[in-house]
Motif scaffolding. Structure first.
Motif, mmCIF file in Angstrom:
data_model
loop_
_atom_site.group_PDB
_atom_site.id
_atom_site.type_symbol
_atom_site.label_atom_id
_atom_site.label_comp_id
_atom_site.label_asym_id
_atom_site.label_seq_id
_atom_site.Cartn_x
_atom_site.Cartn_y
_atom_site.Cartn_z
ATOM 1 N N THR A 192 -22.435 16.500 25.588
ATOM 2 C CA THR A 192 -22.637 17.821 25.650
ATOM 3 C C THR A 192 -24.028 18.139 26.095
ATOM 4 O OG1 THR A 192 -20.741 18.047 24.083
ATOM 5 C CG2 THR A 192 -22.232 20.083 24.394
ATOM 6 N N LEU A 193 -24.969 17.539 25.486
ATOM 7 C CA LEU A 193 -26.388 17.671 25.443
ATOM 8 C C LEU A 193 -26.647 17.487 26.964
ATOM 9 C CD1 LEU A 193 -27.851 16.401 22.054
ATOM 10 C CD2 LEU A 193 -27.450 18.682 22.804
ATOM 11 N N LYS A 194 -26.386 16.312 27.423
ATOM 12 C CA LYS A 194 -26.378 16.045 28.843
ATOM 13 C C LYS A 194 -25.741 17.188 29.923
ATOM 14 C CE LYS A 194 -26.790 11.112 28.657
ATOM 15 N NZ LYS A 194 -26.139 9.644 29.058
ATOM 16 N N ASP A 195 -24.803 17.690 29.844
ATOM 17 C CA ASP A 195 -24.190 18.707 30.502
ATOM 18 C C ASP A 195 -25.283 19.936 30.335
ATOM 19 O OD1 ASP A 195 -22.386 17.015 31.031
ATOM 20 O OD2 ASP A 195 -20.811 17.606 29.760
ATOM 21 N N ALA A 196 -25.655 20.114 29.125
ATOM 22 C CA ALA A 196 -26.453 21.323 29.003
ATOM 23 C C ALA A 196 -27.849 21.304 29.769
ATOM 24 C CB ALA A 196 -26.759 21.586 27.517
ATOM 25 N N ASN A 197 -28.329 20.007 29.601
ATOM 26 C CA ASN A 197 -29.514 19.784 30.419
ATOM 27 C C ASN A 197 -29.498 19.816 31.847
ATOM 28 O OD1 ASN A 197 -32.242 18.915 30.272
ATOM 29 N ND2 ASN A 197 -31.410 16.713 30.981
ATOM 30 N N GLY A 198 -28.248 19.248 32.571
ATOM 31 C CA GLY A 198 -27.971 19.249 33.901
ATOM 32 C C GLY A 198 -27.765 21.037 34.171
ATOM 33 N N TYR A 199 -27.236 21.782 33.392
ATOM 34 C CA TYR A 199 -27.130 22.961 33.648
ATOM 35 C C TYR A 199 -28.421 23.695 33.559
ATOM 36 C CZ TYR A 199 -26.107 28.109 33.111
ATOM 37 O OH TYR A 199 -26.268 29.398 33.241
ATOM 38 N N LYS A 200 -29.483 23.282 32.884
ATOM 39 C CA LYS A 200 -30.660 23.794 32.814
ATOM 40 C C LYS A 200 -31.618 23.610 33.979
ATOM 41 C CE LYS A 200 -30.796 24.522 27.795
ATOM 42 N NZ LYS A 200 -31.638 23.786 26.420
#
Length: 477
Positions: A436-444
Motif C-alpha cells: 500500500t505504501l509503495k502504491d502511494a509512493n508511485g502515485y506521489k
C-alpha cells in the motif's frame, strides 16, 4: 351534580381547608372523644396529638391535655413513631411535646431517635430536671450505626447549657448520657463539650457507685464516667446498672462490653454478645447477622464478610467462610481469572491446576476456556503442571538442564502452531501494508512528474510572452 358537590365538600373537610366554612376544628370536639382517639396512639404520637390541639386552641384546659397524654411518661422514645414522621420534627415540635407532657417532672429516659433535623434548642423544657436519668442524643435507634452522614445539625451551643443545668441541679438523677457520634472522638477540641464531660464525671464520682456483681467501688479519679471521647463506661445503656471491667458470667464472658457497631455498652442480661474474629470485638447479636468460620467455628459479623478485600473469603464450591486465622491454612487456591476461591477440602475434589513456572492458578472452568494456553500436566517428565506459554519457554527445563520430552513437545505443539500462524498473519499484514505504501509512493511520483511538466509549460508560456513584449516595444520605436 349535588352528589358531586357533597363529595367535594367532604374532601375539603378531610383535607382541613381552613377557607371552607364547613371546616371543623378538632379542638372543639368533646374531651372524651379526643381521649378515646388518643388511646389508639403510641406514647409519642399522643403527645404530638395533644400539642397539635394546643396549637389550634390556646385556651385548651390542662385537664383535657392530661387526659389525652396520660401520666405514664417514664420513657419518651421518638423511635416508637414512624421514621418518616420523626425525621420531619423540628425543635418547635420537640419543645411543645416536652411542655405538653411536663417532661421535666415526668420523663426518666429520653431518646431522640430519628430526630435528625433538630439543633437541640427544643430541649429547653428539660432545663434543671431532677428526675431524668438517661438522655440519648445519638439520634439513632437501638442496634443502629450512630454515624450519620451528613452530620445532623444538633449543636453543642444549644444542648450543653441544658445538660449543665441538669447536672448542676440539686438532687440530679442523671445516670447515662449518649452523645452524638459527630461530637465524640479524641480529635474533638470543643472546650464546652470537654467541660460537660468533666462536670458529669464529677457528678458520678461524688454520687459513688459499685459493681452490682462484685460490689467493687469504682475509681474516684473520674475515669469511670465518660472517657475523653465521650463514651460512658461501666454503665449498661439499657438497664443503667453498673459493672466493673473484670466481672464475667459462668461462661467467662464479660458482663459489660462495648459493641463496635452500635457504639453502646450493654450487659449480658440485656443483650447477648458474640465475638467477631474479623473485627476482634464483642458485637450485639441484634446489631448484625453472624456466620461461623468453616475452619474453626468462630463467629464473623456480616460487616467483616462484606468488606472488600477482607481475609474472610468464601469458597466458591462449599460457600464456607474463613476467618483470618484459618484463611492461610484453609483457603487453598484463588483463580487468577475469575478471582474465586476454593478451600482445601473442595480442592481435593475439583483439583484446580497451578502453573509451576508463573504460579498462576485457574479454576477448571477458566482453565478450559484458555484452550491451548491452559495449564496441563505432562506425564512424560518430572514437570507436574505448566501453562502453555511457560511450557513453550522452558520445554521441560529441570535444574537448569533442557530435557527432551515428547510429551511436552506434544503439549506445546498446538501452541507453537498457533504462534506460527500468528507470525505468518502478521507478516502478511506487514507485506500488504508495504504494498500500500509503495502504491502511494508511485502515485506521489506521478504527481511530482505532472507538476514538473506543468511548471515547464508555464516557463515556455512566460518566454513567449516576453518575446511578444519585445516585439511590441521595438515596433513603437
Amino acid at each position: 351534580m349535588a352528589s358531586a358537590a357533597n363529595d367535594s365538600s367532604k374532601r375539603r373537610r378531610i383535607l382541613g381547608d381552613d377557607t371552607s366554612p364547613d371546616a371543623g376544628c378538632l379542638s372543639e370536639l368533646p374531651s372524651g372523644i379526643l381521649t378515646h382517639v388518643a388511646n389508639y396512639l403510641d406514647a409519642p404520637s399522643r403527645a404530638l396529638f395533644a400539642a397539635a390541639l394546643i396549637n389550634q386552641n390556646a385556651v385548651a384546659s390542662d385537664e383535657r391535655n392530661t387526659a389525652i397524654v396520660g401520666n405514664e411518661w417514664t420513657t419518651l422514645d421518638f423511635g416508637e413513631i414512624e421514621k418518616e414522621l420523626a425525621v420531619k420534627l423540628n425543635d418547635d415540635d420537640i419543645e411543645k411535646v416536652l411542655i405538653c407532657i411536663d417532661a421535666a417532672n415526668r420523663v426518666k429516659k429520653l431518646k431522640l431517635t430519628n430526630c435528625i433535623h433538630i439543633t437541640g434548642a427544643g430541649l429547653e423544657p428539660l432545663r434543671g430536671s431532677t428526675i431524668i436519668e438517661q438522655i440519648d442524643l445519638s439520634l439513632v435507634g437501638e442496634h443502629q450505626n450512630p454515624n450519620i452522614y451528613p452530620h445532623p445539625p444538633i449543636s453543642c451551643e444549644f444542648v450543653l447549657p441544658i445538660l449543665d443545668s441538669i447536672i448542676e441541679a440539686e438532687g440530679c438523677s442523671l445516670r447515662h448520657l449518649q452523645f452524638p457520634s459527630a461530637w465524640r472522638g479524641s480529635w474533638r477540641s470543643d472546650r464546652g463539650f470537654e467541660q460537660i464531660l468533666r462536670h458529669y464525671n464529677e457528678l458520678l464520682v461524688n454520687r459513688g457507685g459499685s459493681c452490682v456483681k462484685c460490689n467493687v467501688s469504682f475509681p474516684e479519679d473520674g475515669s469511670w464516667g465518660c472517657s475523653s471521647y465521650g463514651s460512658q463506661k461501666y454503665t449498661c445503656y439499657e438497664c443503667l446498672k453498673y459493672y466493673c471491667e473484670v466481672c464475667t458470667d459462668d461462661d467467662d464472658e464479660y458482663m459489660l462490653s462495648y459493641c463496635s457497631l452500635c457504639e453502646r455498652r450493654l450487659c449480658l442480661d440485656c443483650q447477648k454478645k458474640k465475638w467477631c474474629n474479623g473485627c476482634e470485638g464483642d458485637i450485639c447479636m441484634d446489631c448484625t447477622d453472624f456466620t461461623d468460620c468453616s475452619g474453626c467455628g468462630a463467629g464473623l459479623c456480616k460487616e467483616c464478610i462484606e468488606i472488600e478485600g477482607n481475609e474472610s473469603e468464601k469458597c466458591c464450591k462449599c460457600e464456607g467462610h474463613f476467618c483470618e486465622d484459618c484463611y492461610h491454612n484453609q483457603i487453598y487456591d484463588r483463580c487468577n481469572n475469575c478471582k474465586m476461591y476454593i478451600c482445601r477440602n473442595c480442592d481435593e475434589e475439583y483439583n484446580w491446576l497451578c502453573c509451576n513456572c508463573c504460579h498462576q492458578c485457574f479454576c477448571n472452568e477458566c482453565n478450559e476456556k484458555k484452550g491451548t494456553k491452559a495449564i496441563q500436566i505432562c506425564d512424560g517428565c518430572d514437570t507436574s503442571s505448566c501453562c502453555g506459554d511457560c511450557r513453550v519457554l522452558v520445554l521441560c527445563q529441570v535444574y537448569g538442564e533442557t530435557k527432551d520430552c515428547t510429551g511436552c513437545f506434544q503439549l506445546a505443539g498446538p501452541l507453537l502452531l498457533e504462534e506460527v500462524k500468528k507470525v505468518k498473519k502478521e507478516h502478511a499484514e506487514v507485506k500488504a501494508e508495504n504494498g500500500t505504501l509503495k502504491d502511494a509512493n508511485g502515485y506521489k511520483q506521478d504527481q511530482i512528474k505532472y507538476l514538473k511538466e506543468q511548471l515547464q509549460y508555464q516557463k515556455e508560456q512566460i518566454k513567449e510572452l516576453e518575446e511578444k513584449m519585445k516585439q511590441l516595444l521595438s515596433g513603437e520605436e
